[in-house]
Structures are given as structure tokens and as C-alpha cells.
Motif scaffolding. Structure first.
Motif, short mmCIF file in Angstrom:
data_model
loop_
_atom_site.label_atom_id
_atom_site.label_comp_id
_atom_site.label_asym_id
_atom_site.label_seq_id
_atom_site.Cartn_x
_atom_site.Cartn_y
_atom_site.Cartn_z
N VAL A 171 41.55 35.65 37.24
CA VAL A 171 40.73 36.77 37.67
C VAL A 171 41.55 37.60 38.65
O VAL A 171 42.22 37.06 39.53
CB VAL A 171 39.43 36.28 38.35
CG1 VAL A 171 38.64 37.45 38.92
CG2 VAL A 171 38.59 35.49 37.35
N CYS A 173 41.64 40.92 41.38
CA CYS A 173 40.83 41.80 42.21
C CYS A 173 41.73 42.66 43.10
O CYS A 173 42.66 42.16 43.72
CB CYS A 173 39.87 40.99 43.08
SG CYS A 173 38.89 41.97 44.25
N THR A 180 37.49 53.86 47.49
CA THR A 180 37.04 53.58 46.13
C THR A 180 37.49 54.66 45.15
O THR A 180 37.67 54.37 43.96
CB THR A 180 35.51 53.46 46.08
OG1 THR A 180 34.92 54.64 46.66
CG2 THR A 180 35.04 52.25 46.85
N ALA A 187 42.27 50.25 39.42
CA ALA A 187 41.73 49.07 38.72
C ALA A 187 41.58 49.33 37.23
O ALA A 187 41.91 48.48 36.40
CB ALA A 187 40.39 48.68 39.34
N ASP A 193 39.91 43.08 37.25
CA ASP A 193 38.53 42.72 36.98
C ASP A 193 37.57 43.32 38.01
O ASP A 193 36.42 43.65 37.68
CB ASP A 193 38.37 41.20 36.98
CG ASP A 193 39.20 40.53 35.91
OD1 ASP A 193 38.83 40.64 34.73
OD2 ASP A 193 40.22 39.91 36.25
N HIS A 194 38.03 43.41 39.25
CA HIS A 194 37.18 43.88 40.35
C HIS A 194 38.00 44.78 41.27
O HIS A 194 39.22 44.68 41.33
CB HIS A 194 36.65 42.71 41.19
CG HIS A 194 36.01 41.62 40.40
ND1 HIS A 194 34.74 41.71 39.88
CD2 HIS A 194 36.47 40.38 40.05
CE1 HIS A 194 34.44 40.59 39.23
NE2 HIS A 194 35.48 39.78 39.32
N HIS A 195 37.30 45.65 42.00
CA HIS A 195 37.95 46.37 43.10
C HIS A 195 36.94 46.55 44.22
O HIS A 195 35.74 46.78 43.97
CB HIS A 195 38.51 47.73 42.63
CG HIS A 195 37.47 48.77 42.33
ND1 HIS A 195 37.07 49.73 43.23
CD2 HIS A 195 36.74 48.99 41.20
CE1 HIS A 195 36.15 50.50 42.69
NE2 HIS A 195 35.93 50.07 41.44
N VAL A 196 37.40 46.41 45.45
CA VAL A 196 36.57 46.59 46.64
C VAL A 196 37.38 47.34 47.68
O VAL A 196 38.57 47.08 47.86
CB VAL A 196 36.07 45.25 47.21
CG1 VAL A 196 34.91 44.70 46.41
CG2 VAL A 196 37.20 44.21 47.27
N THR A 224 36.37 38.42 50.61
CA THR A 224 36.46 38.68 49.17
C THR A 224 37.22 37.57 48.46
O THR A 224 36.79 37.07 47.40
CB THR A 224 37.14 40.03 48.92
OG1 THR A 224 36.34 41.08 49.49
CG2 THR A 224 37.32 40.29 47.43
N LEU A 228 35.27 35.17 45.76
CA LEU A 228 35.69 35.11 44.36
C LEU A 228 36.17 33.71 43.98
O LEU A 228 35.95 33.26 42.85
CB LEU A 228 36.79 36.14 44.10
CG LEU A 228 36.31 37.59 44.08
CD1 LEU A 228 37.49 38.54 43.95
CD2 LEU A 228 35.32 37.83 42.95
N GLU A 231 32.88 31.81 43.51
CA GLU A 231 32.18 32.23 42.30
C GLU A 231 32.85 31.71 41.03
O GLU A 231 32.18 31.43 40.02
CB GLU A 231 32.10 33.76 42.25
CG GLU A 231 31.14 34.37 43.27
CD GLU A 231 31.15 35.88 43.24
OE1 GLU A 231 31.92 36.46 42.44
OE2 GLU A 231 30.37 36.49 44.01
#
Length: 297
Positions: A171, A173, A180, A187, A193-196, A224, A228, A231
Motif C-alpha cells: 500500500v 500513501c 491537497t 497521487a 493508493d492514498h494522499h493526505v 498516518t 495505515l 488498518e
């Protein structure tokens, strides 16, 4: 515990003499180095060893390499391939500091870049520095965001790093103290898979000079990484974090493989692994990927 010392140079830049010098340095530590295993001829090699801590082995190799532009990363042989990547964006996944480049459209690049540099070296509180810099851009037209994005370049190796790790089931990120507007585009382009990150507040097509709260800072980056990992039911040993600034220090320190990438002095000094000379492909070689296994991004 068996360990691996990985040496990485630009293609064709890793001479056998340099490998021999590093093996001799490991021998001097009593680390009993094994035979070199080339991951990419003339570019990356693994040297197995035992009976020495990874940090001492890497330091000994860097001393033996002297001024040669070769990176040396040592880590346990078990669990080298990580299942979660959390990466900083600015000056890590992209070549620039996007806020500094955005500031150029307000004629404030030098002033804002000076604050950025101090913040990334841990001299200023990140949130305060972010608020100060964004505040200076109040009234800037959002067209500057689009222009900045069009000029943004990906770091060499970034696309291959993400594509290869994802193909192997990891995964990925993007976790940035930036915005953003940029992380979403990076991303999507690279396949994260993710961006923050932080959100710039906009009214009537112009920046308000404010960011949404709470600020995404070094604590949020660590959170984060931890979230992750939980999760995805991964131990922290199975994670990789990479960045260049002080706000990356906590996640770099917590990850199974924490890498300071062309980093500020405070980060390079604290990280257990460093990439000073080569590009992001070094993170794949450090995990034991052979060049023949790389996936195009």
C-alpha cells in the motif's frame, strides 16, 4: 541476526574495488561479510553480514567509500520487502518545494523559501511557519496553482518505486505538509493508493491566506503511518517511510525502514538509513528488488 548491506550508485558507477573496500570495512568490524550479490551490475549490490549492528555497518561502509557517490544502507535480512510506503511529497516524490514555487507568482519566492528551509531543518515550528507563509499569499489568483502544477516534476525513480511496490502488494500513501491541490494530482499521476495533506482555503478564485484546520504536521504524518499499518494489519517492521525535512522525522523514526532522502542535516543525522547520492530507486534496491523486477510507472 543476518543483515544485508546494500550499496547503490548511478548506473555503471559502482566499481568492484569499492565493493571490496566495503567488505574489508565489514571484516574489520568482525561482521564476516559474505559474497556480493549484484542486484544490478555496476549499480547495486547486496553484501550479507552478521555479528554487527546495521548502523555501525553502514557507517563503516560510508567511511570506506570516502567521497565516492555511493549510498550505503544496512538492515536486517528478514522482512526486507515492506508492505506499506508512506512518502513525503516536496523534495522527495517531486523535485521542488511546491509552496515556494507557488510563491514565485506573488513575487515572494525568496522570502517564503527562506522560511521553508528553516522549518524543514527544524528551526521553526511547522504549523506556525505554514500559517506565516500561506498568509503572505492572500489574494493570489488560483491560476497560480495550475501554473505551479504544470511546472512540477516528479523525482527520478518515483514512478517506478510506487509501481513496483504496488505490484508486489504494498500500500502506498503520499503524506505531505503541502497541499491537497498538489498531492491529489501527484497521487493520481503516480498511482498512490492514498494522499493526505493540508487544504488551502479559496474564495472567489483567490487564496484567502489560510489553511483548513487542523494542520497536517509531523504528528499527523506519524499518525498516518500508524493508522495505515493498523488498518492493513501490518507490524511497523513492515513499513517504509521516506522524507527530507524535520516534519518527517517522527514517521522515519517509527518505520521499519525509515529513509532520509537527500535530507536536511537534522534529518540525515537522525535517520537509520540515508540516500544522499542516488534517486528513489535506491529504496527498491534496499528492499532487495533486482532491476529486472522493477515495474514501469
Amino acid at each position: 541476526m543476518p543483515h544485508i548491506l546494500t550499496l547503490v550508485a548511478a548506473p555503471g558507477g559502482l566499481e568492484t574495488a569499492l565493493v571490496s573496500r566495503c567488505r574489508a570495512a565489514l571484516s574489520a568490524l568482525g561482521a564476516n561479510p559474505g559474497a556480493p550479490d549484484w542486484l544490478a551490475e555496476g549499480e547495486a549490490v547486496d553484501i550479507p553480514f552478521v555479528n554487527a549492528p546495521a548502523d555501525l555497518a553502514a557507517a563503516a561502509a560510508r567511511t570506506a567509500l570516502e567521497d565516492a557517490p555511493v549510498d550505503a544502507i544496512a538492515m536486517p535480512a528478514e522482512g526486507r520487502r515492506k508492505r506499506l510506503l508512506v512518502a513525503d511529497m516536496d523534495s522527495t516524490i517531486v523535485t521542488s518545494e511546491t509552496l515556494d514555487e507557488l510563491a514565485a507568482y506573488a513575487g515572494l519566492k525568496d522570502q517564503i523559501a527562506a522560511i521553508t528551509a528553516r522549518s524543514m531543518n527544524g528551526e521553526l515550528d511547522f504549523a506556525q511557519a505554514l500559517h506565516a507563509r500561506v498568509g503572505m499569499l492572500a489574494g493570489l489568483d488560483t491560476a497560480a496553482l495550475e501554473a505551479t502544477w504544470k511546472a512540477t516534476e516528479m523525482m527520478p525513480g518515483a514512478a517506478t518505486l510506487v509501481a513496483t511496490m504496488r505490484a508486489d502488494g504494498a500500500v502506498c500513501c503520499l503524506a505531505s505538509g503541502g497541499f491537497t491541490f498538489f498531492t491529489g494530482r501527484v497521487a493520481q499521476k503516480l498511482g498512490f493508493d492514498h494522499h493526505v495533506s493540508n487544504t488551502l482555503l479559496i474564495e472567489d478564485g483567490k487564496l484567502t491566506g489560510k489553511v483548513a484546520e487542523p494542520v497536517f504536521d509531523r504528528n499527523a504524518k506519524l499518525a498516518t503511518l500508524t493508522r495505515l499499518a493498523t488498518e492493513n494489519r501490518l507490524p511497523m517492521a513492515a513499513t517504509l517511510a521516506v522524507g527530507d525535512g524535520a516534519n518527517d522525522l517522527d514517521m522515519i523514526g517509527a518505520a521499519g525502514l525509515g529513509v532520509a532522502y537527500r535530507a536536511k542535516p537534522i534529518v540525515a543525522a537522525a535517520a537509520r538509513a540515508r540516500v544522499d547520492h542516488t534517486d528513489l530507486l535506491a529504496l527498491l534496491f534496499a528492499q532487495g528488488y533486482r532491476r529486472a523486477e522493477f515495474r514501469a510507472g
